[in-house]
Scaffold this motif. Structure first.
Motif, PDB file in Angstrom:
ATOM      1  N   HIS A   1       0.816  -1.215   0.000  1.00 60.54           N
ATOM      2  CA  HIS A   1       0.000   0.000   0.000  1.00 60.54           C
ATOM      3  C   HIS A   1       0.853   1.270   0.000  1.00 60.54           C
ATOM      4  CE1 HIS A   1      -3.540  -2.383   0.519  1.00 60.54           C
ATOM      5  NE2 HIS A   1      -3.073  -2.922   1.613  1.00 60.54           N
ATOM      6  N   TYR A   2       2.003   1.167   0.658  1.00 58.24           N
ATOM      7  CA  TYR A   2       2.845   2.356   0.697  1.00 58.24           C
ATOM      8  C   TYR A   2       3.184   2.835  -0.713  1.00 58.24           C
ATOM      9  CZ  TYR A   2       4.232   0.864   5.498  1.00 58.24           C
ATOM     10  OH  TYR A   2       4.271   0.487   6.806  1.00 58.24           O
ATOM     11  N   TYR A   3       3.565   1.880  -1.514  1.00 56.91           N
ATOM     12  CA  TYR A   3       4.152   2.260  -2.802  1.00 56.91           C
ATOM     13  C   TYR A   3       3.130   2.455  -3.912  1.00 56.91           C
ATOM     14  CZ  TYR A   3       8.549   1.180  -0.573  1.00 56.91           C
ATOM     15  OH  TYR A   3       9.612   1.192   0.286  1.00 56.91           O
ATOM     16  N   ARG A   4       1.927   2.132  -3.621  1.00 56.25           N
ATOM     17  CA  ARG A   4       0.886   2.209  -4.647  1.00 56.25           C
ATOM     18  C   ARG A   4       0.587   3.672  -5.012  1.00 56.25           C
ATOM     19  NH1 ARG A   4      -4.117  -1.489  -3.244  1.00 56.25           N
ATOM     20  NH2 ARG A   4      -2.600  -3.110  -3.744  1.00 56.25           N
ATOM     21  N   SER A   5       0.656   3.955  -6.272  1.00 55.55           N
ATOM     22  CA  SER A   5       0.270   5.284  -6.791  1.00 55.55           C
ATOM     23  C   SER A   5       1.007   6.436  -6.105  1.00 55.55           C
ATOM     24  CB  SER A   5      -1.229   5.517  -6.609  1.00 55.55           C
ATOM     25  OG  SER A   5      -1.954   4.429  -7.052  1.00 55.55           O
ATOM     26  N   VAL A   6       2.267   6.218  -5.855  1.00 58.80           N
ATOM     27  CA  VAL A   6       3.016   7.240  -5.125  1.00 58.80           C
ATOM     28  C   VAL A   6       3.525   8.332  -6.078  1.00 58.80           C
ATOM     29  CG1 VAL A   6       5.247   6.051  -5.236  1.00 58.80           C
ATOM     30  CG2 VAL A   6       4.722   7.484  -3.294  1.00 58.80           C
TER      31      VAL A   6
ATOM     32  N   GLU B   1      13.844  -1.504  -2.345  1.00 59.90           N
ATOM     33  CA  GLU B   1      12.447  -1.880  -2.066  1.00 59.90           C
ATOM     34  C   GLU B   1      11.489  -1.056  -2.935  1.00 59.90           C
ATOM     35  OE1 GLU B   1      10.672  -2.848   2.014  1.00 59.90           O
ATOM     36  OE2 GLU B   1       9.689  -0.958   1.537  1.00 59.90           O
ATOM     37  N   CYS B   2      11.823   0.202  -3.073  1.00 63.00           N
ATOM     38  CA  CYS B   2      11.033   1.085  -3.949  1.00 63.00           C
ATOM     39  C   CYS B   2      11.015   0.544  -5.377  1.00 63.00           C
ATOM     40  CB  CYS B   2      11.721   2.436  -4.005  1.00 63.00           C
ATOM     41  SG  CYS B   2      10.898   3.719  -3.181  1.00 63.00           S
ATOM     42  N   ARG B   3      12.161   0.178  -5.834  1.00 64.29           N
ATOM     43  CA  ARG B   3      12.276  -0.354  -7.204  1.00 64.29           C
ATOM     44  C   ARG B   3      11.436  -1.617  -7.350  1.00 64.29           C
ATOM     45  NH1 ARG B   3      13.859   3.814  -7.622  1.00 64.29           N
ATOM     46  NH2 ARG B   3      15.927   4.623  -8.039  1.00 64.29           N
ATOM     47  N   ARG B   4      11.561  -2.486  -6.355  1.00 61.08           N
ATOM     48  CA  ARG B   4      10.809  -3.750  -6.413  1.00 61.08           C
ATOM     49  C   ARG B   4       9.314  -3.506  -6.499  1.00 61.08           C
ATOM     50  NH1 ARG B   4      14.092  -5.600  -2.373  1.00 61.08           N
ATOM     51  NH2 ARG B   4      12.459  -5.429  -0.802  1.00 61.08           N
ATOM     52  N   HIS B   5       8.893  -2.398  -5.930  1.00 57.41           N
ATOM     53  CA  HIS B   5       7.463  -2.102  -5.964  1.00 57.41           C
ATOM     54  C   HIS B   5       7.118  -1.160  -7.108  1.00 57.41           C
ATOM     55  CE1 HIS B   5       7.767  -3.920  -1.994  1.00 57.41           C
ATOM     56  NE2 HIS B   5       6.507  -4.241  -2.188  1.00 57.41           N
ATOM     57  N   SER B   6       8.017  -1.114  -8.065  1.00 57.22           N
ATOM     58  CA  SER B   6       7.762  -0.412  -9.325  1.00 57.22           C
ATOM     59  C   SER B   6       7.463   1.069  -9.170  1.00 57.22           C
ATOM     60  CB  SER B   6       6.582  -1.058 -10.075  1.00 57.22           C
ATOM     61  OG  SER B   6       6.776  -2.416 -10.182  1.00 57.22           O
ATOM     62  N   VAL B   7       8.084   1.692  -8.216  1.00 56.20           N
ATOM     63  CA  VAL B   7       7.944   3.152  -8.159  1.00 56.20           C
ATOM     64  C   VAL B   7       8.744   3.709  -9.334  1.00 56.20           C
ATOM     65  CG1 VAL B   7       8.438   5.240  -6.837  1.00 56.20           C
ATOM     66  CG2 VAL B   7       7.690   3.155  -5.658  1.00 56.20           C
ATOM     67  N   PRO B   8       8.117   4.478 -10.202  1.00 59.73           N
ATOM     68  CA  PRO B   8       8.844   4.947 -11.376  1.00 59.73           C
ATOM     69  C   PRO B   8      10.047   5.803 -10.978  1.00 59.73           C
ATOM     70  CG  PRO B   8       6.495   5.431 -11.559  1.00 59.73           C
ATOM     71  CD  PRO B   8       6.732   4.948 -10.168  1.00 59.73           C
ATOM     72  N   LEU B   9      11.123   5.634 -11.721  1.00 61.57           N
ATOM     73  CA  LEU B   9      12.315   6.441 -11.439  1.00 61.57           C
ATOM     74  C   LEU B   9      12.036   7.917 -11.676  1.00 61.57           C
ATOM     75  CD1 LEU B   9      14.848   4.123 -13.251  1.00 61.57           C
ATOM     76  CD2 LEU B   9      14.779   4.593 -10.792  1.00 61.57           C
ATOM     77  N   SER B  10      11.018   8.152 -12.453  1.00 59.34           N
ATOM     78  CA  SER B  10      10.754   9.536 -12.823  1.00 59.34           C
ATOM     79  C   SER B  10       9.981  10.309 -11.760  1.00 59.34           C
ATOM     80  CB  SER B  10       9.995   9.577 -14.142  1.00 59.34           C
ATOM     81  OG  SER B  10       8.848   8.756 -14.038  1.00 59.34           O
ATOM     82  N   VAL B  11       9.486   9.655 -10.713  1.00 65.23           N
ATOM     83  CA  VAL B  11       8.856  10.455  -9.656  1.00 65.23           C
ATOM     84  C   VAL B  11       9.974  11.010  -8.769  1.00 65.23           C
ATOM     85  CG1 VAL B  11       6.832   8.928  -9.630  1.00 65.23           C
ATOM     86  CG2 VAL B  11       8.472   8.763  -7.778  1.00 65.23           C
ATOM     87  N   PRO B  12       9.774  12.169  -8.194  1.00 60.88           N
ATOM     88  CA  PRO B  12      10.847  12.738  -7.380  1.00 60.88           C
ATOM     89  C   PRO B  12      11.192  11.861  -6.183  1.00 60.88           C
ATOM     90  CG  PRO B  12       9.087  14.338  -7.732  1.00 60.88           C
ATOM     91  CD  PRO B  12       8.590  13.029  -8.239  1.00 60.88           C
ATOM     92  N   HIS B  13      12.489  11.655  -6.000  1.00 64.88           N
ATOM     93  CA  HIS B  13      13.001  10.936  -4.828  1.00 64.88           C
ATOM     94  C   HIS B  13      13.980  11.897  -4.166  1.00 64.88           C
ATOM     95  CE1 HIS B  13      11.869   7.597  -7.482  1.00 64.88           C
ATOM     96  NE2 HIS B  13      12.040   6.736  -6.508  1.00 64.88           N
ATOM     97  N   ILE B  14      13.886  12.046  -2.868  1.00 65.12           N
ATOM     98  CA  ILE B  14      14.894  12.875  -2.198  1.00 65.12           C
ATOM     99  C   ILE B  14      15.447  12.156  -0.969  1.00 65.12           C
ATOM    100  CG2 ILE B  14      13.925  15.063  -3.025  1.00 65.12           C
ATOM    101  CD1 ILE B  14      12.807  15.556  -0.264  1.00 65.12           C
ATOM    102  N   LEU B  15      16.659  12.525  -0.624  1.00 63.95           N
ATOM    103  CA  LEU B  15      17.292  11.976   0.579  1.00 63.95           C
ATOM    104  C   LEU B  15      17.291  13.057   1.648  1.00 63.95           C
ATOM    105  CD1 LEU B  15      20.683  10.211  -0.255  1.00 63.95           C
ATOM    106  CD2 LEU B  15      18.406   9.213  -0.046  1.00 63.95           C
ATOM    107  N   VAL B  16      16.887  12.674   2.837  1.00 67.90           N
ATOM    108  CA  VAL B  16      16.940  13.634   3.938  1.00 67.90           C
ATOM    109  C   VAL B  16      17.741  13.040   5.094  1.00 67.90           C
ATOM    110  CG1 VAL B  16      15.625  14.971   5.616  1.00 67.90           C
ATOM    111  CG2 VAL B  16      14.724  14.675   3.308  1.00 67.90           C
ATOM    112  N   GLY B  17      18.811  13.726   5.456  1.00 72.09           N
ATOM    113  CA  GLY B  17      19.587  13.356   6.647  1.00 72.09           C
ATOM    114  C   GLY B  17      19.015  14.154   7.806  1.00 72.09           C
TER     115      GLY B  17
ATOM    116  N   SER C   1       4.685   3.450 -14.674  1.00 76.12           N
ATOM    117  CA  SER C   1       5.982   3.718 -15.291  1.00 76.12           C
ATOM    118  C   SER C   1       5.957   4.916 -16.217  1.00 76.12           C
ATOM    119  CB  SER C   1       6.441   2.505 -16.087  1.00 76.12           C
ATOM    120  OG  SER C   1       5.750   2.461 -17.288  1.00 76.12           O
ATOM    121  N   VAL C   2       4.902   5.658 -16.179  1.00 74.68           N
ATOM    122  CA  VAL C   2       4.813   6.700 -17.180  1.00 74.68           C
ATOM    123  C   VAL C   2       4.555   8.071 -16.584  1.00 74.68           C
ATOM    124  CG1 VAL C   2       4.141   5.255 -19.088  1.00 74.68           C
ATOM    125  CG2 VAL C   2       2.413   6.057 -17.492  1.00 74.68           C
TER     126      VAL C   2
END
Ligand SMILES: Nc1nc2c(ncn2[C@@H]2O[C@H](COP(=O)(O)OP(=O)(O)OP(=O)(O)O)[C@@H](O)[C@H]2O)c(=O)[nH]1
Length: 375
Positions: A103-108, A132-148, A213-214
């Motif tokens: 559910h987390y990764y759905r339609s993110v 894990e994100c990749r495994r759940h098919s989160v598109p690479l094209s959605v913004p991903h950020i790292l926060v320390g 993926s689009v």
């Protein structure tokens, strides 16, 4: 900490905006775009505190470990447009994640990876979270950020240079901050605002995003070059845009619709044969995606000028369209034409009293409150 809602269906999150019609005015609901952002990372890195800092402008003292997911929402007005960020603060502990993960990764629409700058292990876990994100098919094209997070404790364990190298290797922007330090409040806000601005420049997301993926690329230039997802999926994207446009129109208030469905259908037909077979998305995946959003053309008929189903109307349950299945759209449009023809002679009151959303999968989420989902 949060209200428990054991019956809640997180998959229904994508329809909140429409469900909120019951509470909000017609106009407002459709003018606010909703974006789902997930916050993930090891337990104890401060995911809950960060989201709380942004949504409530306070540091949350004594947070409990998140079980399943906590939801928070914040509506922002950006350049005159309302953007609702629906933030999914996920559990870091494996035992509290379990089958929620799907559910987390759905339609993110965006992903925030959090680590603790004072805890090297939490930083070293990041590749696993990304995987894990990749495994759940989160598109690479959605913004991903790292926060320390927890910079108030010093960066002894994870120096900025180390974090930056990792961020660069994934082409993710890096932010370092502290949910605790009040002087960092604006920085925390800026992180979410940056995302909101990126998301705002999306076209309406619904089906496109659901396809997995689009999504419209929101990545930096480097990232686009590396993955060139959109180029590969150009045809598919075009098809989905047409779907999107029809749905967008059909879900707008009656007097604002343009009813140019034939044009959309033509474009769709032109592009669909090239796209679907190349997309890597199976029809069943796509149909499932559509189901996930609880969208069906039959649901949309609820918004038609003359269709007033009872809550148990069988047509609400009719088959869902499949991606690229132009026949579905064709039938739908033919049906729509008939409906519109009837509507010309229908009393205007019916237009205004259509029960939009009443037949949709409905979960009693409060868009103002915060629900916790337990398994
Ligand atoms: N010093 C410091 N402590 C923080 C900060 N943010 C969070 N904490 C503390 O870190 C602990 C964990 O915070 P949470 O926000 O619950 O962590 P989480 O990542 O949501 O944890 P899970 O729900 O188990 O996944 C709490 O004791 C917080 O008070 C920060 O910026 N600085």
């Amino acid at each position: 900490m949060a209200a428990e809602n054991k019956n809640a269906d997180p998959g229904a999150a994508a329809v909140w905006d429409r469900d909120s019609l019951a509470n909000d005015s017609f106009q407002d609901s459709f003018q606010t775009r909703v974006f789902k952002i997930i916050v993930i990372g090891d337990s104890n890195v401060g995911k809950t505190c960060l989201t709380y800092r942004f949504c409530e402008a306070k540091f949350l003292k004594n947070p409990e470990a998140t079980i399943g997911v906590d939801f928070r929402e914040k509506t922002l007005e950006l350049d005159g447009e309302n953007i609702k960020l629906q933030i999914w603060d996920t559990a870091g502990q494996e035992r509290f994640r379990k089958s929620m993960v799907e559910h987390y990764y759905r339609s993110v629409h965006a992903v925030i990876f959090v680590y603790d700058v004072s805890n090297l292990a939490s930083f070293e876990s990041l590749p696993e979270w990304i995987e894990e994100c990749r495994r759940h098919s989160v598109p690479l094209s959605v913004p991903h950020i790292l926060v320390g997070n927890k910079c108030d404790l010093g960066r002894g364990e994870v120096p900025t240079s180390l974090a930056q190298r990792l961020a660069d290797s994934y082409h993710f922007p890096l932010f370092e901050t502290s949910a605790k330090d009040p002087s960092e409040k604006e920085h925390v806000d800026a992180i979410f605002l940056t995302l909101a601005h990126k998301l705002k420049n999306h076209k309406p997301l619904r089906l496109k995003q659901l396809s997995g993926s689009v999504a419209t690329p929101l990545t930096c230039e480097k990232e686009e070059k590396k993955y060139s997802l959109l180029e590969d999926d150009d045809d598919l994207n075009a098809v989905l845009c047409e779907f999107d446009a029809v749905i967008e129109d059909f879900t707008s208030p009656f007097e604002k619709r343009h009813f140019r469905y034939d044009e959309h259908l033509k474009t769709m037909k032109r592009r669909s044969s090239a796209s679907v077979s190349d997309s890597g998305i199976s029809d069943s995946d796509s149909a499932e995606s559509l189901n996930r959003n609880s969208f069906s053309f039959s649901d949309e008929r609820l918004n038609s000028p003359v269709f007033m189903p009872s809550p148990t109307s069988p047509s609400v349950m009719s088959p869902k369209p499949k991606l690229g299945d132009t026949k579905e759209l064709e039938d739908f449009i033919a049906d729509l034409d008939k409906t519109l023809a009837t509507a010309i002679s229908a009393p205007i009151e019916q237009n205004n009293s259509s029960a939009v959303g009443s037949g949709l999968t409905h979960t009693d989420h409060s868009s103002r409150g915060r629900d916790r989902i337990l398994e």
